[in-house]
Enzyme design. Structure first.
Site, short mmCIF file in Angstrom:
data_model
loop_
_atom_site.label_atom_id
_atom_site.label_comp_id
_atom_site.label_asym_id
_atom_site.label_seq_id
_atom_site.Cartn_x
_atom_site.Cartn_y
_atom_site.Cartn_z
CG HIS A 1 16.37 -1.56 2.18
ND1 HIS A 1 17.27 -2.58 2.08
CD2 HIS A 1 15.18 -2.14 2.47
CE1 HIS A 1 16.66 -3.72 2.28
NE2 HIS A 1 15.39 -3.48 2.52
CD GLU B 1 -3.99 -7.16 -2.94
OE1 GLU B 1 -3.12 -6.27 -2.88
OE2 GLU B 1 -3.91 -8.21 -2.29
CG ASP C 1 -0.64 -5.69 -5.55
OD1 ASP C 1 0.26 -5.82 -6.39
OD2 ASP C 1 -0.49 -5.99 -4.36
NE ARG D 1 3.58 -3.09 -5.53
CZ ARG D 1 2.93 -3.39 -4.41
NH1 ARG D 1 1.88 -4.19 -4.45
NH2 ARG D 1 3.30 -2.91 -3.26
CB CYS E 1 -4.48 -0.05 3.09
SG CYS E 1 -4.68 -1.60 2.20
C1 PEP Z 1 -1.64 -2.68 -2.14
O1 PEP Z 1 -1.50 -3.58 -2.97
O2 PEP Z 1 -2.13 -1.57 -2.42
C2 PEP Z 1 -1.23 -2.88 -0.74
C3 PEP Z 1 -1.51 -1.99 0.18
O3 PEP Z 1 -0.55 -3.99 -0.41
P1 PEP Z 1 0.98 -4.26 -0.78
O4 PEP Z 1 1.59 -2.94 -1.15
O5 PEP Z 1 1.56 -4.88 0.43
O6 PEP Z 1 0.89 -5.21 -1.94
MG MG Z 2 -1.14 -5.60 -2.50
#
Ligand code: PEP
Ligand code: MG
Length: 588
Positions: free
Chosen positions: A192, A432, A456, A466, A503
């Site tokens: 956080h 992903e 992901d 991760r 993203c």
């Molecule tokens: C990703 O997996 O790259 C993503 C943007 O989604 P999240 O980080 O929410 O899993």
């Molecule tokens: Mg993801």
């Protein structure tokens, strides 16, 4: 005094010089008192009053922060839930009555028990909640003991805060004080406090070993949030170097602010859409103020996590409509709930491998009602702006087809009920998983757009959790296998004529920008705070040069070779611009 340099994990960039302010976390020594029978109900009332005061304080803080910076309010919501936790409240009152002990003594015991259960939980999400629990517990104890809730009130201006750990509500204080940065012993990259420091725009380094036994109050220090260092009693030449950096930083910030209204366009005229990732409806305002071209990823599951239950259709509709209206006419991509993995609502049955388990679309193709409710809310909101839907965690075409069929079913129902919505609301796929990337050509025939979720995609392709610090050094989105998948997806999208965005966190990594643009991506989505910096880099590049460099990068053998190569190229392209600083600490 001997000069020393400590190394930690950089979580928020920038440098700061100043006197250290070592925060000694106050442990409340709470006396055990036995109450007379006549005092018991008065003590219960005192306890209820302490809860009510704490709740009011948090609501006021949440209100003012939601207006300023959407993300912080999420943390306060979690804390408000703790106060409303009926079990802890009821148990405290029961025990005050039964044991006839003072409220603070009983409540501290309950708090400690709950904390040790949370801290030893195997569930990462629950472990993270322990900071909220501790934070709010201290606030309540502060009221019971008539003490100020935080010991940060007398901080001098211009100091660098040094602490074992910092709590979310303490950081909220910092935004109002002139703290130049902070260093802590605890905390990881995704903690956080890391997220908050980033949003607040102050340098921060976490994970320093034995920090408190080395730094003393008032020691002159330099905090380097780019490289992850803390210099104690820095020698003159080093201090001088960093003083220059601080001045340069202030100039960069002023420079970046001026970019908000300019387009993200390369020198030779290639336009890129820089969108924002948000977790919370209030953040749409922040995105807009940061110059975002739209919302590339709204992580809607945070609505669920906040209320710890599935939000109903109306609550979702209100949230989606608010974002759609704020951003109109710009696109808002609503990702359907990505529940599972590390985002488990409390009470979910544990799974041995949650990231490989019942996550996102897998869950909602079984629990169809929840999916249909969300799609209904999203489609209703589409009448108020430019809304698209995106399905996470797709691995097969069947999943995509089933999801599309469900969307069509919801549309039919809405039409029958005479409820307006945007008939052509696009439905895209989040790429992903390696399976989705490898099937990109087939998927592109049925999806309206792709968005690469490299967080992901990296985890699943490289078999690296991760969130696990032990394998963090192996988590590399520049690994050639990931780049091959990105290239394949970009080509498949171009072949089918559908947009391909990205993203994951990679979108805001300066080294990735030439690579991703060179591979043909024109749509990147990131935290709002990174938009201006990314724009500045894009405006310093030439498409003709970066396409060539991307081809060369893809021919290299390892992630490190690729990053080193891109770093050199970027250094060259950014020479003579004000952007050299953006490259600090990128290859570690
Ligand atoms: C990703 O997996 O790259 C993503 C943007 O989604 P999240 O980080 O929410 O899993
Ligand atoms: Mg993801």
């Amino acid at each position: 005094m001997k000069s020393r340099k400590l190394c930690g994990i950089p979580v928020s960039s920038g440098v700061a010089l100043g006197p250290a302010r070592v925060l000694v976390t106050e442990d409340y020594a709470i006396p055990e008192q036995t109450l007379s029978p006549a005092e018991v109900e008065k003590e219960v009332r005192r306890f209820r009053t302490a809860l009510a005061h704490s709740k009011r304080e948090l609501e006021t803080l949440r209100g003012s922060l939601a207006r300023k910076i959407g993300k912080h309010s999420l943390l306060l919501d979690a804390q408000l839930l703790v106060i409303q936790d009926v079990m802890a409240v009821d148990e405290s009152i029961r025990r005050i009555r039964r044991e006839r002990k003072n409220a603070a003594f009983i409540f501290q015991q309950i708090l400690e028990k709950a904390l040790s259960a949370l801290e030893s939980s195997e569930d990462g999400y629950l472990r993270e909640r322990s900071a909220d629990f501790w934070d709010v517990g201290r606030r309540i104890l502060g009221h019971l003991l008539k003490r100020a809730p935080s010991s940060l009130d007398d901080l001098p201006d211009g100091c660098i805060l040094i602490a074992k750990n910092l709590l979310p509500s303490e950081l909220i204080h910092l935004s109002q004080k002139k703290v130049m940065g902070f260093g802590t012993e605890l905390g990881g990259r995704a903690s956080h406090i890391a997220i908050m420091a980033h949003t607040m725009g102050i340098p921060a380094v976490v994970g320093f070993k034995n920090l408190l036994s080395v730094v003393r109050d008032s020691d002159p220090v330099i905090l380097d949030g780019n490289e992850g260092h803390l210099w104690i009693y820095p020698r003159q030449p080093i201090a001088q170097r960093f003083r220059h950096k601080v001045l340069a930083q202030a100039r960069h910030e002023a420079f970046l602010k001026r970019l908000v209204i300019l387009p993200a366009e390369t020198k030779d005229g290639c336009r890129v859409a820089l969108n924002a990732n948000i977790e919370w409806p209030e953040e749409a305002e922040v995105a807009l103020a940061s110059g975002a071209a739209g919302i590339g990823l709204f992580r809607t599951e945070f609505l669920w996590l906040r209320s710890q239950k599935a939000p109903d259709e109306e609550a979702q509709f209100q949230a989606y409509r608010a974002v759609a209206r704020t951003m109109a006419p710009h696109r808002v991509v609503l990702r359907t709930f990505d529940i599972g993995g590390d985002k488990l609502p409390t009470g979910s049955p544990p799974e041995p491998n949650p990231f490989l388990g019942y996550r996102a679309i897998r869950y909602f193709l079984k629990e169809r009602k929840g999916f249909e409710t969300q799609v209904r809310a999203a489609l209703r909101a589409s009448a108020f702006g430019n809304v698209a839907l995106m399905i996470p965690m797709i691995t097969t075409l069947e999943e995509l087809r089933e999801a599309l069929l469900l969307v069509e079913g919801v549309k039919k129902n809405l039409t029958r009920e005479g409820i307006s919505f945007h008939g052509n609301c696009p439905v895209g796929v989040m790429i992903e998983t390696p399976a989705a990337a490898l099937l990109a050509e087939r998927m592109a025939r049925e999806a309206a757009f792709f968005s690469l979720g490299t967080n992901d995609l990296t985890q699943y392709t490289l078999a690296v959790d991760r969130g696990n610090e032990n394998v963090a050094h192996l988590f590399d989105p520049f690994h050639p296998a990931i780049l091959e998948l990105i290239r394949k997806v970009a080509l498949a999208g171009a072949g089918a004529g559908i947009p391909v965005g990205l993203c994951g966190e990679m979108a805001a990594d300066p080294l990735a920008i030439p690579l991703l643009l060179g591979l043909g991506l024109r749509d990147l989505s990131m935290v709002p705070a990174s938009i201006s910096k990314t724009k500045a880099i894009i405006r310093s590049l030439k498409l003709s040069e970066i396409e060539k460099a991307a081809r060369e990068a893809l021919s290299l053998g390892t992630g490190l070779e690729i990053r080193t190569f891109l770093h050199r190229r970027l250094e060259h392209w950014l020479k003579g611009t004000r952007l050299q600083w953006a490259l600090a600490g990128l290859i570690g």
